[in-house]
Design an enzyme around this catalytic site. Structure first.
Site, PDB file in Angstrom:
ATOM      1  N   ASP A 197      47.798  36.050  40.493  1.00 41.55           N
ATOM      2  CA  ASP A 197      48.733  36.672  39.560  1.00 41.55           C
ATOM      3  C   ASP A 197      50.125  36.842  40.163  1.00 41.55           C
ATOM      4  O   ASP A 197      51.134  36.723  39.465  1.00 41.55           O
ATOM      5  CB  ASP A 197      48.194  38.025  39.074  1.00 41.55           C
ATOM      6  CG  ASP A 197      47.828  38.968  40.203  1.00 41.55           C
ATOM      7  OD1 ASP A 197      47.864  38.549  41.380  1.00 41.55           O
ATOM      8  OD2 ASP A 197      47.492  40.128  39.920  1.00 41.55           O
ATOM      9  N   LYS A 207      38.638  45.207  43.100  1.00 43.97           N
ATOM     10  CA  LYS A 207      38.994  45.923  41.868  1.00 43.97           C
ATOM     11  C   LYS A 207      37.774  46.380  41.067  1.00 43.97           C
ATOM     12  O   LYS A 207      37.801  46.449  39.842  1.00 43.97           O
ATOM     13  CB  LYS A 207      39.879  45.041  40.974  1.00 43.97           C
ATOM     14  CG  LYS A 207      41.122  44.524  41.661  1.00 43.97           C
ATOM     15  CD  LYS A 207      41.917  43.593  40.766  1.00 43.97           C
ATOM     16  CE  LYS A 207      43.070  42.974  41.513  1.00 43.97           C
ATOM     17  NZ  LYS A 207      43.830  42.022  40.691  1.00 43.97           N
TER      18      LYS A 207
END
Length: 721
Positions: free
Chosen positions: A232, A197
């Site tokens: 997550d 990311k």
């Protein structure tokens, strides 16, 4: 659609003001390009390369299933890591207390606290604070990043309101949502495999990220500790499962993307060692690394080559929010350079990598006006482009082609996971309500993306089967889910352990009791089937009832097997154990421990409320070694007994305790071995007297021993005679 091409004799810069309403605005700098081709041909090629007809998404779903199986078979078996999460029990609703959650999932960092009230009140109150990660920290050092997180957490904790209450003496515990590839080693530890990311933080890869955060909190003076490390997606699944027992899959579609699901432990060949009592665990797929059969464009390849991880995370780069806007920007730059999309010049601002973000293309696709004024405004503000209506329509077609591909590929990935679960469960997934929990800004805020995703799921499963597959948005699921898992695995809660063991006869008289948690005396005398928020599991053998108190969600059959194993071990030592064996062996002399033999057996089997050993042979062998050690000391005790006749004389004069404290010194002077002295002393139970009050007597006893030896010339070894 095509646009008439024009040629430019040179390359340079100019200032453009094409619309009257743009007067007064800052002038836009552009670079002129030559060798122009048709914009229409570039758009058509883009749409063809992004196309995801049924055969393509069918292949993607099947390949996803195959890669999942390969990743579960052996580490490194496929591009999918299929990481064990060590989350074997999900929130039950009984969790109580104050817990924190940290969510590092991309460019944003979030701190959250939640007050849990158990079954009745559930989530009593929540508060959160969100900050952006400074760009320099995304490329800084590990200490800089985690110190920033810890200092933010410290400030957040100071704002704790009266709605939140932490019991006295308890430390604040955190569920840490860390949305990057981690090789988890336990529920509260994990090694970072690599950054994704857009992060490239030095000094963290290969280290335990929980240790990094705990060290940073210690440096910042924050009195907290991490009790659960979760991805997550795992947090989203836990948070959604707290409210809906049908949730089996969770998917994140935001800055990045990932998916997890509930897997049967007997379907994980690479899982070694003891398996969870529930028979299930959560698998973190890390599906961003999937790459088989994904349709790619030239712009995808260029973006991948320029990324910090070329050749990796291909699925993520085609479906996640970080990259959709960048792919569209590269396509528009190509059209501007080669097809003169925005006139004879290329806007310099548009040439800046990641200048056009996914929220921008989302906002443009929501413009339903005739003149697409919102599209024109975004292009001007973000990309420095002055656009005509036809150009705005081309921009929307570019965005739609890229977003449609992303949504349909994501839907195919979800079907691949469900397909694998359906095959292993032999038809119990598609025939009942199964919920897929979704979280992430891309899914939440991009309606076109959601629609394309749902269309792909329906197309692959069929209209009837797809009715049983419910795709629900779980807002903030990862944050609350991490706090719930911190509560479930809290050290203070003593989760997943045996609370106490009781052996009682038919008259209710307790013959053995061992408590692993502190209980009031009144509670010990009152045991029911459901004790507090736990349950009592029992089994009767002849006239004895063996009972265990365990968590209310624990597997009853597993603990019944534990009871049976304990009885088998007792039978081995006592030959068909009965109540009398427990009574008469309770105070059996044992030199290694003051506990009874029954308690020694129990301690080899269960320690601190947790199962230590499930092998009958191993426990029997260990007890055999203890018995050999007992025999050794008993032999030396008999040899040394004559040395302590003098102690018996002193004991008759009420000096037994004091003589115990001084005799070793005196006897060592006369050649008695320390081993022989130790063998006798560990068999004696005595109370330590007040040394200061009896100091004079101690000296007198030592002098007495010396006088016996010196005046009567008695050898120490014949002192007893």
């Amino acid at each position: 659609m095509s646009v008439a091409a024009t040629t430019s004799p040179a390359v340079g810069t100019l200032y453009v003001s094409r619309f009257p309403w743009s007067r007064g605005m800052p002038r836009v700098t552009m670079a002129l390009r030559s060798n122009v081709v048709s914009v229409g041909s570039i758009l058509t090629k883009l749409q063809q390369d992004c196309a995801t007809p049924f055969p393509v998404i069918r292949h993607v779903a099947d390949s996803m299933t195959a890669d999942m199986r390969a990743g579960l078979a052996v580490d490194g078996g496929s591009n999918l890591k299929m990481i064990l999460s060590y989350v074997d029990s999900l929130p039950s609703g009984n969790e109580k207390g104050l817990f924190y959650a940290l969510d590092l999932g991309g460019t944003n960092f979030r701190a959250l606290r939640v007050q849990l009230g158990g079954k009745e009140e559930r989530v009593v109150a929540t508060e959160f604070e969100q900050l952006s990660i400074p760009q320099e920290l995304m490329f800084g050092t590990s200490e800089e990043l985690f110190d920033f997180i810890a200092s933010t957490l410290a400030g957040f904790a100071e704002k704790e309101s009266e709605k939140f209450h932490l019991p006295h003496g308890r430390q604040r515990e955190i569920g840490f949502t860390f949305s990057f590839p981690v090789k988890q080693t336990s529920i509260d530890s994990g090694i970072l495999m690599k950054w994704t990311k857009g992060f490239a933080v030095s000094g963290t890869a290969g280290r335990d990220v929980v240790a990094c955060l705990n060290e940073a909190m210690e440096r910042q003076g924050v009195d907290m500790r991490v009790s659960a490390l979760v991805n997550d997606t795992v947090g989203t699944l836990a948070g959604a499962r707290y409210w809906d027992d049908d949730v089996l899959v969770a998917v994140i579609l935001g800055t990045g993307t990932n998916a997890c699901y509930v897997e049967r432990t007997d379907c994980i060949p690479k899982l070694q060692g003891p398996k969870s009592s529930s028979g299930r665990t959560i698998i973190n797929t890390e599906w961003g690394a999937f790459s088989d059969g994904i349709p790619l464009t030239a712009f995808d390849r260029d973006m991948d080559a320029a990324s910090i991880n070329p050749g990796e995370q291909i699925f993520e780069k085609t479906i996640s929010g970080m990259y959709l806007g960048e792919i569209a920007r590269r396509a528009l730059v190509s059209m501007a350079e080669e097809g003169s999309l925005f006139g004879m010049a290329v806007p310099n601002k548009l040439s800046t990598p990641f200048a056009l973000r996914t929220p921008d293309i989302c906002a443009m696709q929501q413009d339903k006006s005739d003149d697409l004024q919102a599209v024109g405004s975004i292009l001007h503000n973000v990309a420095g482009v002055e656009s005509s209506l036809s150009e705005r329509r081309i921009v929307l077609e570019v965005c739609d082609a890229i977003v449609k591909r992303g949504g349909r590929l994501a839907g195919a990935g979800i079907v691949g996971i469900l397909q694998k679960m359906e095959q292993d469960s032999k038809g119990t997934i598609f025939n009942k309500r199964t919920v897929v929990a979704m979280d992430g800004g891309l899914y939440e805020h991009y309606p076109q993306y959601r629609s394309y995703l749902q269309d792909a799921v329906t197309e692959l499963l069929g209209s009837e089967t797809s009715k049983n597959i419910v795709i629900e948005h779980s807002k903030d699921g990862s944050g609350i889910g991490a706090a719930l898992l911190a509560a479930t695995n809290s050290n203070n809660r003593l989760a997943m352990m045996i609370r106490f063991i009781l052996l009682q006869n038919r008259q209710g008289k307790t013959r053995l009791a061992k408590y692993y948690v502190p209980l009031e005396d009144s509670e010990k005398h009152k045991v029911e089937y459901e004790f507090r928020t736990h349950k009592v599991i029992y089994r009767r053998y002849a006239g004895l009832f063996f009972a265990l108190c365990v968590d209310i969600t624990d597997n009853e059959l597993a603990y019944l097997e534990c009871i049976h194993l304990f009885v088998e071990i007792l039978d081995h030592f006592f030959s068909n154990v009965c109540e009398l064996d427990l009574v008469f062996n309770f105070h059996k002399l044992c030199l290694i421990s003051v506990s009874s033999k029954v308690y020694l057996i129990l301690d080899e089997f269960i320690l601190a409320g947790e199962l230590q050993e499930t092998s009958k042979r191993a426990i029997i062998e260990r007890m055999g070694e203890l018995e050999k050690l007992d025999c050794y000391f008993l032999t030396h005790l008999k040899q040394a007994s004559s040395y302590f006749v003098i102690l018996q004389i002193l004991a008759r004069n009420c000096f037994f305790n004091l003589s115990i404290s001084i005799a070793p010194v005196s006897l060592c002077l006369y050649g008695v071995s320390l081993c022989e002295i130790f063998g006798v002393f560990i068999s004696c139970s005595y109370d330590i007297m007040d040394v200061y009050k009896q100091f004079a007597i101690v000296i007198s006893c030592n002098l007495l021993l010396f006088q016996i030896v010196l005046l009567f010339q008695v050898d120490a070894k014949n002192l007893g005679a």
